[in-house]
Design a protein around this motif. Structure first.
Motif, PDB file in Angstrom:
ATOM      1  N   VAL A  11       0.922  -1.217   0.110  1.00  0.00           N
ATOM      2  CA  VAL A  11      -0.024   0.106  -0.007  1.00  0.00           C
ATOM      3  C   VAL A  11       1.063   1.143  -0.075  1.00  0.00           C
ATOM      4  N   CYS A  12       2.046   1.184   0.860  1.00  0.00           N
ATOM      5  CA  CYS A  12       2.940   2.368   0.703  1.00  0.00           C
ATOM      6  C   CYS A  12       3.390   2.522  -0.602  1.00  0.00           C
ATOM      7  N   LEU A  13       3.829   1.419  -1.263  1.00  0.00           N
ATOM      8  CA  LEU A  13       4.327   1.641  -2.709  1.00  0.00           C
ATOM      9  C   LEU A  13       3.150   2.169  -3.793  1.00  0.00           C
ATOM     10  N   ILE A  14       2.011   2.019  -3.533  1.00  0.00           N
ATOM     11  CA  ILE A  14       0.833   2.571  -4.264  1.00  0.00           C
ATOM     12  C   ILE A  14       0.689   3.953  -3.957  1.00  0.00           C
ATOM     13  N   LEU A  15       0.749   4.372  -2.659  1.00  0.00           N
ATOM     14  CA  LEU A  15       0.526   5.683  -2.339  1.00  0.00           C
ATOM     15  C   LEU A  15       1.857   6.648  -2.920  1.00  0.00           C
ATOM     16  N   VAL A  16       3.046   5.933  -3.193  1.00  0.00           N
ATOM     17  CA  VAL A  16       4.089   6.611  -3.512  1.00  0.00           C
ATOM     18  C   VAL A  16       3.954   6.676  -5.180  1.00  0.00           C
ATOM     19  N   ALA A  17       3.379   5.755  -5.730  1.00  0.00           N
ATOM     20  CA  ALA A  17       3.044   5.722  -7.180  1.00  0.00           C
ATOM     21  C   ALA A  17       1.941   6.803  -7.479  1.00  0.00           C
ATOM     22  N   VAL A  18       1.194   7.187  -6.616  1.00  0.00           N
ATOM     23  CA  VAL A  18      -0.042   8.120  -6.872  1.00  0.00           C
ATOM     24  C   VAL A  18       0.566   9.486  -6.867  1.00  0.00           C
ATOM     25  N   PHE A  19       1.522   9.676  -5.701  1.00  0.00           N
ATOM     26  CA  PHE A  19       2.154  10.939  -5.769  1.00  0.00           C
ATOM     27  C   PHE A  19       3.284  11.370  -6.940  1.00  0.00           C
ATOM     28  N   ALA A  20       3.810  10.030  -7.244  1.00  0.00           N
ATOM     29  CA  ALA A  20       4.733  10.115  -8.457  1.00  0.00           C
ATOM     30  C   ALA A  20       4.014  10.460  -9.820  1.00  0.00           C
ATOM     31  N   PHE A  21       2.777   9.931  -9.904  1.00  0.00           N
ATOM     32  CA  PHE A  21       1.949  10.007 -10.923  1.00  0.00           C
ATOM     33  C   PHE A  21       1.435  11.517 -11.103  1.00  0.00           C
ATOM     34  N   ILE A  22       0.978  12.058  -9.854  1.00  0.00           N
ATOM     35  CA  ILE A  22       0.642  13.590  -9.817  1.00  0.00           C
ATOM     36  C   ILE A  22       1.858  14.622 -10.218  1.00  0.00           C
ATOM     37  N   VAL A  23       3.007  14.203  -9.840  1.00  0.00           N
ATOM     38  CA  VAL A  23       4.270  15.144 -10.240  1.00  0.00           C
ATOM     39  C   VAL A  23       4.502  14.797 -11.529  1.00  0.00           C
ATOM     40  N   LEU A  24       4.626  13.557 -12.272  1.00  0.00           N
ATOM     41  CA  LEU A  24       5.052  13.470 -13.531  1.00  0.00           C
ATOM     42  C   LEU A  24       3.933  14.100 -14.598  1.00  0.00           C
ATOM     43  N   ARG A  25       2.565  13.781 -14.290  1.00  0.00           N
ATOM     44  CA  ARG A  25       1.444  14.553 -15.002  1.00  0.00           C
ATOM     45  C   ARG A  25       1.563  15.972 -14.891  1.00  0.00           C
TER      46      ARG A  25
END
Length: 383
Positions: free
Chosen positions: A278-292
């Motif tokens: 779940v922590c990795l999923i959370l990191v992925a959401v943050f990374a997606f927002i930054v990259l987007r």
């Protein structure tokens, strides 16, 4: 939901806003409510409050945060700049009042009470500061005779000069890092970047040499035997205990011993109860927002919009990275919230303001410029 021919402002907003980015932000907001339910009850009980005190307040803060985000996302770039100027100036005044009359909490004066509501002015100044610095740098690019660099330096000096006496070195470091990233994005010469980088390094050395608070945190990070590292050590153990899949909702123990489990160390509580997955999923959401967000900035030709979106996204991303890095003992403790996840009224509302500006600046607008990088330029019709 709305017909494409509908000319109402809400309909135009719906068809021009980046709904994918909006959805990712809303996912974090919902995640914050769920994780607040997991992390905050023990803290409330230790303080003699209702078990769901912080959960309820978190939910209450989310409402104005979403209202602010939506309202700001409707604005045009010119209105974004004007609002940022007002927020920045009012915020600086509140920062001065905080130093004079603010309540002292854990040796720091960062909160100012107004009508019974505690406000952390620095949280609101940050996104406004970013937008104004973007304007200063962009004007320098458009008009070489414009002293944009000097204005940007003065704005940084004013903001940092009011943060250091609080003291709030975490926010100061964040502001300097974001300012430096925007300087780099503005295409400034390496002489500027190297010179200002040297000044920043000199500032850290001077702070270490003269301020016991800073020296203590750095020493404890480099040498755990040099002081009390209970919170960080406990946070690290939560990742070990949680494993890949966690111990289950409500089964964690770290939240019963960490005083800041609902704010600075909510990522550690997430790891213990929900697991590393779940922590990795959370990191992925943050990374997606930054990259987007950076993807939008990359295709912009308007210097102001490109720099403003870059700065706001870097601000969001750096704050996320700092919070998670502290939880993993990858950097000294900073007292930084995890965006939209940690409890904190000023933090959540200011993040709504910041992401509202990102959504506003990245909205599709009438096409009037050539295609860039294979995508239609979205900068036409901006003020």
């Amino acid at each position: 939901m709305f017909a494409r021919t509908d000319e109402r402002p809400i309909a135009r907003w719906w068809w021009t806003v980046d709904r994918v980015l909006l959805g990712a932000v809303l996912l974090l907001v919902v995640g914050g409510l769920v994780l607040s339910l997991a992390a905050s009850p023990p803290v409330a009980q230790r303080l003699g409050l209702d078990s769901f005190h912080f959960v309820k307040r978190h939910a209450v803060y989310v409402i104005p945060a979403l209202a602010v985000m939506f309202s700001v996302s409707l604005l045009a770039p010119r209105q974004i700049r004007r609002l940022a100027l007002v927020v920045y100036l009012v915020g600086l005044v509140l920062l001065v009042l905080t130093l004079l009359f603010g309540a002292e909490v854990k040796g720091a004066r960062r909160w100012f009470s107004f009508a019974g509501i505690a406000i952390q002015p620095s949280e609101f100044v940050k996104p406004a500061f970013v937008v104004l610095v973007a304007w200063a740098f962009s004007e320098r690019l458009k008009r070489p005779d414009m002293p944009g660099n000097l204005l940007a330096i003065l704005m940084l000096a004013a903001f940092a000069g009011l943060l250091v006496p609080q003291p709030d070195f975490g926010q100061t470091m964040l502001a300097v890092l974001v300012w430096g990233a925007m300087l780099f994005a503005a295409g400034m010469s390496w002489i500027w970047i190297a010179g200002l980088g040297g000044l920043g390094a000199g500032g850290i050395i001077a702070a270490y040499a003269t301020i016991p608070h800073v020296r203590g945190r750095i020493d404890r990070f480099l040498d755990p035997e040099a002081g009390d590292t209970y919170q960080v050590d406990t946070a690290i153990q939560s990742f070990v205990r949680g494993g890949w899949f966690g111990r289950g909702p409500g089964e964690g123990t770290v939240k019963h011993s960490l005083p800041d489990s609902h704010t600075d160390f909510i990522f550690a509580v997430t790891a213990e109860e929900y697991g590393i997955i779940v922590c990795l999923i959370l990191v992925a959401v943050f990374a997606f927002i930054v990259l987007r967000g950076l993807f939008h900035a990359l295709r912009e030709q308007d210097p102001f919009i490109r720099l403003a979106v870059t700065g706001l996204i870097v601000l969001f991303g750096m704050q996320s990275v700092i919070n998670m890095a502290v939880n993993l003992h990858l950097m000294p403790a900073k007292g930084m919230t995890l965006p939209f996840i940690s409890y904190g009224g000023s933090s959540i509302i200011s993040l709504g303001y910041a992401m509202g500006m990102v959504l506003a600046l990245t909205r599709r607008r009438p096409q009037s410029e050539p295609v860039l990088y294979g995508f239609a330029y979205a900068g036409g019709g901006r003020g």
